[in-house]
Design a protein around this motif. Sequence first.
Motif, PDB file in Angstrom:
ATOM      1  N   LEU A  14      49.600  -7.770 -30.458  1.00 12.94           N
ATOM      2  CA  LEU A  14      51.190  -8.607 -30.948  1.00 12.94           C
ATOM      3  C   LEU A  14      51.920  -7.529 -31.738  1.00 12.94           C
ATOM      4  O   LEU A  14      52.751  -7.280 -31.883  1.00 12.94           O
ATOM      5  N   LEU A  15      51.256  -6.387 -32.806  1.00 12.77           N
ATOM      6  CA  LEU A  15      52.018  -5.659 -33.682  1.00 12.77           C
ATOM      7  C   LEU A  15      52.715  -4.470 -33.129  1.00 12.77           C
ATOM      8  O   LEU A  15      53.734  -4.226 -32.828  1.00 12.77           O
ATOM      9  N   GLY A  16      52.184  -4.607 -31.729  1.00  7.26           N
ATOM     10  CA  GLY A  16      52.637  -3.498 -30.938  1.00  7.26           C
ATOM     11  C   GLY A  16      53.896  -3.737 -30.271  1.00  7.26           C
ATOM     12  O   GLY A  16      54.530  -3.148 -29.996  1.00  7.26           O
ATOM     13  N   LEU A  17      53.819  -4.679 -29.651  1.00  5.25           N
ATOM     14  CA  LEU A  17      54.785  -5.791 -29.284  1.00  5.25           C
ATOM     15  C   LEU A  17      56.599  -5.922 -29.907  1.00  5.25           C
ATOM     16  O   LEU A  17      57.691  -5.435 -29.377  1.00  5.25           O
ATOM     17  N   PHE A  18      55.653  -5.884 -31.442  1.00  4.54           N
ATOM     18  CA  PHE A  18      57.049  -6.397 -32.028  1.00  4.54           C
ATOM     19  C   PHE A  18      57.157  -5.244 -32.570  1.00  4.54           C
ATOM     20  O   PHE A  18      58.894  -5.114 -32.994  1.00  4.54           O
TER      21      PHE A  18
END
Length: 54
Positions: A14-18
């Motif tokens: 999720l952090l990568g997608l953000f």
Amino acid sequence: MKLIKILSVIFAVLLGLFGITFAIYWFNLDMKLVRKIYDWLQTHYDELKKDKKL
């Protein structure tokens, strides 16, 4: 222990997608891509034979 690993992987994804979506927003990459597509389509439609019947 297994649950913590799974949650950390989900959090990292999720952090990568953000980060990816934030970079797209920050550098206005979506509109730059649309501009390239628009220019390509404009040259394509300019070369088409026009039918002048109205």
